[in-house]
Design a protein around this motif. Structure first.
Motif, PDB file in Angstrom:
ATOM      1  N   SER A   1      16.172  70.030  48.542  1.00  0.00           N
ATOM      2  CA  SER A   1      15.044  70.434  47.269  1.00  0.00           C
ATOM      3  C   SER A   1      14.826  68.986  46.647  1.00  0.00           C
ATOM      4  CB  SER A   1      15.829  71.259  46.194  1.00  0.00           C
ATOM      5  OG  SER A   1      16.833  70.825  45.816  1.00  0.00           O
ATOM      6  N   CYS A   2      13.408  69.031  46.153  1.00  0.00           N
ATOM      7  CA  CYS A   2      13.325  67.482  45.514  1.00  0.00           C
ATOM      8  C   CYS A   2      12.351  67.913  44.337  1.00  0.00           C
ATOM      9  CB  CYS A   2      12.312  66.755  46.772  1.00  0.00           C
ATOM     10  SG  CYS A   2      13.216  66.386  48.093  1.00  0.00           S
ATOM     11  N   TYR A   3      12.330  66.913  43.421  1.00  0.00           N
ATOM     12  CA  TYR A   3      11.243  66.603  42.416  1.00  0.00           C
ATOM     13  C   TYR A   3      10.468  65.627  42.686  1.00  0.00           C
ATOM     14  CZ  TYR A   3      13.919  69.711  38.931  1.00  0.00           C
ATOM     15  OH  TYR A   3      14.627  70.679  38.617  1.00  0.00           O
ATOM     16  N   VAL A   4       8.972  65.736  42.783  1.00  0.00           N
ATOM     17  CA  VAL A   4       8.042  64.801  43.050  1.00  0.00           C
ATOM     18  C   VAL A   4       7.409  64.722  41.469  1.00  0.00           C
ATOM     19  CG1 VAL A   4       8.006  65.001  45.327  1.00  0.00           C
ATOM     20  CG2 VAL A   4       6.622  66.474  44.129  1.00  0.00           C
ATOM     21  N   VAL A   5       7.383  63.320  41.190  1.00  0.00           N
ATOM     22  CA  VAL A   5       6.463  63.109  39.790  1.00  0.00           C
ATOM     23  C   VAL A   5       5.492  62.058  40.006  1.00  0.00           C
ATOM     24  CG1 VAL A   5       8.398  64.184  38.572  1.00  0.00           C
ATOM     25  CG2 VAL A   5       8.205  61.591  38.897  1.00  0.00           C
ATOM     26  N   GLY A   6       4.495  62.090  39.105  1.00  0.00           N
ATOM     27  CA  GLY A   6       3.533  60.832  39.157  1.00  0.00           C
ATOM     28  C   GLY A   6       2.330  61.081  38.252  1.00  0.00           C
ATOM     29  N   PRO A   7       1.796  60.142  37.807  1.00  0.00           N
ATOM     30  CA  PRO A   7       0.604  60.267  36.672  1.00  0.00           C
ATOM     31  C   PRO A   7      -0.677  61.032  37.453  1.00  0.00           C
ATOM     32  CG  PRO A   7       0.615  58.016  37.861  1.00  0.00           C
ATOM     33  CD  PRO A   7       1.862  58.801  38.350  1.00  0.00           C
ATOM     34  N   SER A   8      -0.799  61.348  38.795  1.00  0.00           N
ATOM     35  CA  SER A   8      -1.925  62.028  39.506  1.00  0.00           C
ATOM     36  C   SER A   8      -1.485  62.521  40.576  1.00  0.00           C
ATOM     37  CB  SER A   8      -3.130  61.070  39.679  1.00  0.00           C
ATOM     38  OG  SER A   8      -2.980  60.213  40.506  1.00  0.00           O
TER      39      SER A   8
ATOM     40  N   ASP B   1      -2.498  62.119  43.573  1.00  0.00           N
ATOM     41  CA  ASP B   1      -2.341  61.391  44.836  1.00  0.00           C
ATOM     42  C   ASP B   1      -1.205  60.264  44.468  1.00  0.00           C
ATOM     43  OD1 ASP B   1      -4.475  62.519  45.839  1.00  0.00           O
ATOM     44  OD2 ASP B   1      -6.162  61.094  44.810  1.00  0.00           O
ATOM     45  N   ALA B   2      -0.741  60.223  43.441  1.00  0.00           N
ATOM     46  CA  ALA B   2       0.364  59.163  43.083  1.00  0.00           C
ATOM     47  C   ALA B   2       1.786  59.805  42.851  1.00  0.00           C
ATOM     48  CB  ALA B   2      -0.015  58.592  41.841  1.00  0.00           C
ATOM     49  N   LEU B   3       1.855  61.063  43.461  1.00  0.00           N
ATOM     50  CA  LEU B   3       3.218  61.993  43.205  1.00  0.00           C
ATOM     51  C   LEU B   3       4.250  61.312  44.151  1.00  0.00           C
ATOM     52  CD1 LEU B   3       2.079  65.550  42.982  1.00  0.00           C
ATOM     53  CD2 LEU B   3       3.191  64.310  41.101  1.00  0.00           C
ATOM     54  N   LYS B   4       5.366  60.997  43.856  1.00  0.00           N
ATOM     55  CA  LYS B   4       6.455  60.284  44.466  1.00  0.00           C
ATOM     56  C   LYS B   4       7.824  61.178  44.324  1.00  0.00           C
ATOM     57  CE  LYS B   4       4.342  55.702  44.956  1.00  0.00           C
ATOM     58  NZ  LYS B   4       4.571  54.257  45.006  1.00  0.00           N
ATOM     59  N   VAL B   5       8.637  60.954  45.269  1.00  0.00           N
ATOM     60  CA  VAL B   5      10.007  61.838  45.209  1.00  0.00           C
ATOM     61  C   VAL B   5      10.934  60.875  44.237  1.00  0.00           C
ATOM     62  CG1 VAL B   5      12.055  62.202  46.434  1.00  0.00           C
ATOM     63  CG2 VAL B   5       9.931  62.627  47.621  1.00  0.00           C
ATOM     64  N   ALA B   6      11.046  61.732  43.107  1.00  0.00           N
ATOM     65  CA  ALA B   6      12.190  60.912  42.181  1.00  0.00           C
ATOM     66  C   ALA B   6      13.531  61.664  42.077  1.00  0.00           C
ATOM     67  CB  ALA B   6      11.639  61.389  40.829  1.00  0.00           C
ATOM     68  N   SER B   7      13.737  62.711  42.813  1.00  0.00           N
ATOM     69  CA  SER B   7      14.939  63.475  42.837  1.00  0.00           C
ATOM     70  C   SER B   7      14.966  64.310  44.284  1.00  0.00           C
ATOM     71  CB  SER B   7      15.210  64.246  41.758  1.00  0.00           C
ATOM     72  OG  SER B   7      16.433  65.100  41.691  1.00  0.00           O
ATOM     73  N   ILE B   8      16.207  63.946  44.914  1.00  0.00           N
ATOM     74  CA  ILE B   8      16.584  64.804  46.044  1.00  0.00           C
ATOM     75  C   ILE B   8      17.999  65.397  46.109  1.00  0.00           C
ATOM     76  CG2 ILE B   8      16.477  64.588  48.508  1.00  0.00           C
ATOM     77  CD1 ILE B   8      15.737  61.584  48.184  1.00  0.00           C
TER      78      ILE B   8
END
Length: 214
Positions: free
Chosen positions: A90-97, A99-106
């Motif tokens: 399971s992952c959290y992906v975050v970002g300002p938009s 197209d800019a979402l990235k994995v921040a927690s796994i």
């Protein structure tokens, strides 16, 4: 007679060659099966490079796990939960938009089913995985920076004190050398059940809505 002998020798050579090819193919298939069965190795504070890791683009993550479910976190556009229960991930992906979402927690699940996630064939590079105990954990990584109660709503460590329940899982936190990333192992009784690798700043910015420090 000589010709017949030569033919027999030639036939034996061909048979032996074919047997050698078959044996080589069998060994190759065994090696391939062994490699396929090997546990995926996790680098703490990073994830599994090339597979699922901190900073991985959202599009790359979903391309690798096309059956994963994607759910907005608390109805937000800048934070999503990506779950691959069959993989134990399971992952959290975050970002300002988007197209800019990235994995921040796994989260990697070692033992038991957790929130629908099955056991994954994961192990840290130092050997912590299914079957590991708290003694294995402490002997491998030393004393944690902090021990806290387990939480499931977000991967940021809680600051509020909680009642000490001896039956409740505990999180053993370890901090990366850069201070920007952390890893915690979930321990219940003497067993290590899961590990979570996360990047602090983007989670605070998008999940907790805290502005970056100046």
């Amino acid at each position: 007679m000589l010709r017949r002998t030569n033919r027999c020798v030639a036939a034996r050579v061909i048979v032996l060659a074919l047997a050698g090819v078959a044996a080589f193919a069998a060994v190759g298939s065994i090696e391939a099966a062994t490699k396929a069965d090997e546990p995926r190795l996790i680098s703490i504070h990073v994830g599994i490079p090339g597979f699922v890791y901190l900073g991985q683009p959202f599009k790359e993550l979903t391309a690798r796990f096309p059956k994963a479910t994607v759910t907005p976190f608390a109805g937000q556009d800048d934070a999503l939960v990506v779950a691959a229960p069959e993989e134990g991930l399971s992952c959290y992906v975050v970002g300002p938009s988007r197209d800019a979402l990235k994995v921040a927690s796994i989260g990697f699940n070692f033992d038991q089913t957790y929130l629908g996630a099955k056991e994954g064939a994961f192990r840290t590079r130092e050997g912590i995985g299914k079957g590991s105990t708290i003694n294995d954990l402490l002997g491998t990584y030393g004393r944690p920076a902090e021990i806290g109660g387990e939480h499931t709503t977000n991967p940021k460590m809680r600051r509020t004190p909680q009642k000490d329940d001896p039956d409740a899982p505990k999180n053993y936190y370890y901090v990366g050398t850069d201070g920007a990333t952390k890893t915690y192992f979930v321990v219940q009784y003497d067993r290590v059940l899961r590990v979570v690798v996360y990047d602090i700043a983007p989670l605070e910015r998008h999940l907790l809505k805290r502005p970056p420090e100046k």
